[in-house]
Design an enzyme around this catalytic site. Structure first.
Site, PDB file in Angstrom:
ATOM      1  N   ASP A  21       1.819  -8.588   5.808  1.00  0.00           N
ATOM      2  CA  ASP A  21       0.355  -8.608   5.729  1.00  0.00           C
ATOM      3  C   ASP A  21      -0.187  -9.851   6.437  1.00  0.00           C
ATOM      4  O   ASP A  21      -0.163 -10.941   5.880  1.00  0.00           O
ATOM      5  CB  ASP A  21      -0.034  -8.603   4.238  1.00  0.00           C
ATOM      6  CG  ASP A  21      -1.538  -8.673   4.032  1.00  0.00           C
ATOM      7  OD1 ASP A  21      -2.290  -8.467   4.999  1.00  0.00           O
ATOM      8  OD2 ASP A  21      -1.941  -8.919   2.876  1.00  0.00           O
ATOM      9  N   ASN A  23      -3.330 -10.635   7.497  1.00  0.00           N
ATOM     10  CA  ASN A  23      -4.649 -11.191   7.157  1.00  0.00           C
ATOM     11  C   ASN A  23      -4.862 -11.315   5.647  1.00  0.00           C
ATOM     12  O   ASN A  23      -5.980 -11.516   5.188  1.00  0.00           O
ATOM     13  CB  ASN A  23      -5.757 -10.340   7.797  1.00  0.00           C
ATOM     14  CG  ASN A  23      -5.736  -8.913   7.271  1.00  0.00           C
ATOM     15  OD1 ASN A  23      -4.773  -8.499   6.615  1.00  0.00           O
ATOM     16  ND2 ASN A  23      -6.789  -8.160   7.525  1.00  0.00           N
ATOM     17  N   ASP A  25      -4.950  -9.322   2.978  1.00  0.00           N
ATOM     18  CA  ASP A  25      -5.852  -8.466   2.187  1.00  0.00           C
ATOM     19  C   ASP A  25      -5.025  -7.580   1.241  1.00  0.00           C
ATOM     20  O   ASP A  25      -5.557  -6.663   0.620  1.00  0.00           O
ATOM     21  CB  ASP A  25      -6.748  -7.615   3.103  1.00  0.00           C
ATOM     22  CG  ASP A  25      -5.942  -6.654   3.976  1.00  0.00           C
ATOM     23  OD1 ASP A  25      -4.680  -6.742   3.981  1.00  0.00           O
ATOM     24  OD2 ASP A  25      -6.549  -5.810   4.657  1.00  0.00           O
ATOM     25  N   ASP A  29       0.131  -4.717   7.907  1.00  0.00           N
ATOM     26  CA  ASP A  29      -0.623  -4.327   9.101  1.00  0.00           C
ATOM     27  C   ASP A  29       0.202  -4.516  10.374  1.00  0.00           C
ATOM     28  O   ASP A  29       1.321  -5.029  10.325  1.00  0.00           O
ATOM     29  CB  ASP A  29      -1.940  -5.110   9.168  1.00  0.00           C
ATOM     30  CG  ASP A  29      -1.720  -6.582   8.881  1.00  0.00           C
ATOM     31  OD1 ASP A  29      -0.961  -7.211   9.639  1.00  0.00           O
ATOM     32  OD2 ASP A  29      -2.281  -7.091   7.878  1.00  0.00           O
ATOM     33  N   ASP A  98       5.467   8.126  13.885  1.00  0.00           N
ATOM     34  CA  ASP A  98       5.601   9.324  13.064  1.00  0.00           C
ATOM     35  C   ASP A  98       4.643  10.391  13.593  1.00  0.00           C
ATOM     36  O   ASP A  98       3.485  10.084  13.894  1.00  0.00           O
ATOM     37  CB  ASP A  98       5.226   8.978  11.615  1.00  0.00           C
ATOM     38  CG  ASP A  98       6.217   9.529  10.618  1.00  0.00           C
ATOM     39  OD1 ASP A  98       6.325  10.764  10.546  1.00  0.00           O
ATOM     40  OD2 ASP A  98       6.864   8.736   9.922  1.00  0.00           O
ATOM     41  N   ASP A 197       7.563  14.761  11.211  1.00  0.00           N
ATOM     42  CA  ASP A 197       7.425  14.983   9.773  1.00  0.00           C
ATOM     43  C   ASP A 197       7.483  16.464   9.389  1.00  0.00           C
ATOM     44  O   ASP A 197       6.796  17.291   9.994  1.00  0.00           O
ATOM     45  CB  ASP A 197       6.065  14.415   9.344  1.00  0.00           C
ATOM     46  CG  ASP A 197       5.873  14.418   7.845  1.00  0.00           C
ATOM     47  OD1 ASP A 197       6.606  13.679   7.177  1.00  0.00           O
ATOM     48  OD2 ASP A 197       4.990  15.143   7.355  1.00  0.00           O
ATOM     49  N   GLU A 254      12.490  15.495  10.728  1.00  0.00           N
ATOM     50  CA  GLU A 254      12.709  15.774   9.315  1.00  0.00           C
ATOM     51  C   GLU A 254      12.606  17.288   9.203  1.00  0.00           C
ATOM     52  O   GLU A 254      11.515  17.841   9.317  1.00  0.00           O
ATOM     53  CB  GLU A 254      11.649  15.091   8.456  1.00  0.00           C
ATOM     54  CG  GLU A 254      11.945  15.257   6.980  1.00  0.00           C
ATOM     55  CD  GLU A 254      10.750  14.988   6.084  1.00  0.00           C
ATOM     56  OE1 GLU A 254      10.953  14.478   4.982  1.00  0.00           O
ATOM     57  OE2 GLU A 254       9.608  15.302   6.474  1.00  0.00           O
ATOM     58  N   HIS A 327      11.523   6.059   3.101  1.00  0.00           N
ATOM     59  CA  HIS A 327      10.314   5.884   2.293  1.00  0.00           C
ATOM     60  C   HIS A 327      10.115   6.999   1.261  1.00  0.00           C
ATOM     61  O   HIS A 327       9.149   6.951   0.504  1.00  0.00           O
ATOM     62  CB  HIS A 327       9.105   5.832   3.228  1.00  0.00           C
ATOM     63  CG  HIS A 327       8.871   7.149   3.906  1.00  0.00           C
ATOM     64  ND1 HIS A 327       9.746   7.676   4.833  1.00  0.00           N
ATOM     65  CD2 HIS A 327       7.898   8.061   3.761  1.00  0.00           C
ATOM     66  CE1 HIS A 327       9.313   8.848   5.221  1.00  0.00           C
ATOM     67  NE2 HIS A 327       8.183   9.114   4.596  1.00  0.00           N
ATOM     68  N   ASP A 328      10.981   8.019   1.263  1.00  0.00           N
ATOM     69  CA  ASP A 328      10.879   9.091   0.267  1.00  0.00           C
ATOM     70  C   ASP A 328      12.017   9.011  -0.747  1.00  0.00           C
ATOM     71  O   ASP A 328      12.117   9.859  -1.636  1.00  0.00           O
ATOM     72  CB  ASP A 328      10.956  10.471   0.942  1.00  0.00           C
ATOM     73  CG  ASP A 328       9.751  10.750   1.815  1.00  0.00           C
ATOM     74  OD1 ASP A 328       8.651  10.273   1.487  1.00  0.00           O
ATOM     75  OD2 ASP A 328       9.920  11.441   2.842  1.00  0.00           O
TER      76      ASP A 328
END
Ligand code: GLC
Ligand code: CA
Length: 552
Positions: A21, A23, A25, A29, A98, A197, A254, A327-328
């Site tokens: 990250d 910045n 927040d 990013d 992706d 995907d 995938e 990520h799954d």
């Protein structure tokens, strides 16, 4: 098969919301990714797969795209992305993005027009049926019916995944052309290809028939009639012809639901894609990727057999994309090592086990640090829509709330989506603001302060990558064929890699005892995850939680 550039890559997967990250927040990013190129370069990876960075309401964290041609403002600008691509190329790192084309967000302009306009010209871009009731009893991947009523009309739209992810209608040639234009636009920007995907969902059975009920909700899994249906080859061939084949790019699909007997079409010489991910052993602990509440016992012998079935099938036709995390999936440490998730010797052995299989290795962010699963105490700490659904479904299927929470903790996709632990500082050094998702509790011990520390998991991954990429066994480790080896124990995994000039034998001991391998042909240990193996006259004594590569 012929040698191709992407076979020699090491891919690192980034979940942009959680990587870095810049910045502060609380949301990762693109500038954050750019600032970590040195870290990635030091590790030795050669290609990044970045999960969706496009504008999105983030209901499914970017897998619900509202504009195919932009960058989500929370991630930065198109210019930030161009800068990242340019800087990465300077460091010798390629980038793949992706590609999510089974569905858009319901906030995409096409779909907004459909909702606003009964006669919208985009109506046929989506799967919409008229009727007073839901057309079929199919259950979406994230729970509930696949059909959602369009307010104020006797019409239903179809979604394989979440309600805010309406499926595109690939039967419509105009829609397909729009998609191809977009794909080519991105490829022209200098990216090296795509991870694609959920692509097998683009072809449904157009008979729209009810299916035998398979849950207490009275519904039936969408995958039976809504995935990889006959005729999909026409769409995939056209997609490849109109886009990928015109570029020097790589495609990793995938493609759930593809049987080993169909691999020739998918990844053969003239296949739709260059590689596909095989989930058959990733889901060995549960009945299916969308039914976490049915837990299955397993052994390393079964894991070995499933991996080898997969490797042999893929080798017969083409090339594979090897992974133990994404990520799954929950963290591989917790899933495959269970009580030994924090045993760094076992973590290294697991890493080496999949890394030297035949195929291109994929590393998911944090895997190189040995990050483990979290343990949430309430369902309100989850963000992932499928975790929330699986919690509810588990209870509906008869589990207690405690059991349901336990099961979701073990399998939640949020496990791998927690902010990257850069240090032991507050929020893992990810952000000075409260991160969008709570950090994992182990960040004070398992974090990137490992960099440069001898014996750490990070340094081990770095050494292993260097050994594959720059060592003298590169040819065999990358291009050599793979074959099974007999198993002397239920707690080992073993295979051999057969090169032009040598055969390399790989043994991994996941048990708690020394493993005796009396009849190996080993002459020399060429790689080890820990010291302590004895090798004498071909007899190997492999300590617990250790893996080795030997040469005959
Ligand atoms: C794929 C993605 C997953 C996403 C789903 C819907 O399975 O990997 O994260 O939720 O497709 O796009
Ligand atoms: Ca940010």
């Amino acid at each position: 098969m012929e040698k191709i550039w992407w076979q020699g890559e090491i891919v690192y997967q980034i979940y942009p919301k959680s990587f870095s990250d810049s910045n502060h927040d609380g949301i990762g990013d693109l500038k954050g990714i750019t600032s970590k190129l040195d870290y990635l370069n030091d590790l030795g990876i050669t290609m990044l797969w970045i999960c969706p960075i496009y504008p999105s309401p983030m209901d499914d964290n970017g897998y619900d795209i509202s504009d195919y041609f932009g960058v989500a403002p929370e991630f930065g600008t198109l210019q930030d992305l161009e800068e990242l691509i340019e800087e990465a190329i300077k460091s010798g790192i390629k980038i793949i993005l992706d590609l999510v084309v089974n569905h858009t967000s319901d906030e995409h302009n096409w779909f907004k027009d459909v909702l606003a306009n009964p006669n919208s010209k985009y109506k046929d871009y989506y799967v919409i049926k008229e009727g007073k009731t839901k057309p079929t009893n199919w259950r979406s991947v994230f729970g509930g019916s696949v059909w959602e009523k369009i307010p104020g009309r006797e019409e239903y739209y179809f979604h394989s995944f979440g309600k805010k992810q309406p499926d595109l209608n690939w039967e419509n040639p105009e829609l397909r052309q729009e998609i191809y234009k977009m794909v080519n636009w991105w490829l022209d920007k200098g990216i090296s290809g795509f991870r694609i995907d959920a692509i097998t969902f683009i072809k449904k059975d157009l008979a729209w028939k009810n299916l035998p009920v398979d849950g207490v909700d009275g519904l039936s899994k969408v995958t039976k009639s809504g995935r990889n249906m006959p005729g999909i080859d026409v769409f995939l061939k056209e997609l490849q012809r109109e886009t990928f084949s015109k570029h020097h790019c790589v495609t990793v699909a995938e493609a759930p639901g593809v049987g080993y007997d169909e691999l020739g079409q998918f990844i053969g010489e003239d296949g739709f894609f260059d590689m596909i991910f095989d989930f058959k052993y990733a889901d060995l602990d549960v009945k299916s990727g969308s039914e976490w509440f049915v837990r299955l016992p397993w052994t390393y012998r079964e894991l070995n057999d499933k991996i080898m079935d997969s490797q042999e099938a893929i080798q017969r036709y083409g090339w594979g994309a090897n992974f133990i995390e994404n990520h799954d999936q929950p963290r591989a440490t917790t899933k495959y090592l269970q009580k030994k998730a924090r045993n760094s010797d076992a973590v290294k052995t697991l890493g080496a086990m999949y890394f030297f299989l035949k195929g291109t290795p994929f590393i998911y962010q944090g895997q190189e640090l040995g990050v483990i699963n979290f343990e949430r105490e309430t369902v309100s700490d989850f963000n992932d829509l499928s975790s929330i659904d699986q919690y509810q479904r588990s209870i509906n299927e008869g589990l207690t709330p405690e059991e349901a929470l336990h099961i979701v903790n073990l399998r939640s996709r949020d496990n791998s989506r927690t902010p990257f632990p850069w240090s032991a500082e507050e929020n893992g050094g990810f952000s000075t603001a409260t991160p969008w998702l709570k950090v994992t509790e182990s960040y004070t011990e398992i974090n990137a302060a490992q960099v440069g520390v001898e014996g750490s998991i990070y340094e081990f991954y770095k050494e292993m990558i260097d050994f594959r990429q720059h060592g003298k066994y590169f040819e065999t480790l990358v291009y050599g064929d793979i074959a099974r080896l007999p198993l002397e124990s239920d707690e080992m995994i073993a295979y051999k890699r057969i090169g032009q000039t040598e055969t390399i034998y790989a043994y991994f001991n996941f048990g708690n005892e020394v493993l005796n391998l009396p009849n190996s042909r080993a002459k020399e240990i060429i790689f080890e995850t820990a010291k302590g193996t004895k090798l004498e006259n071909g007899q190997i004594q492999l300590p617990a939680n250790t893996g080795i590569l030997v040469k005959s």
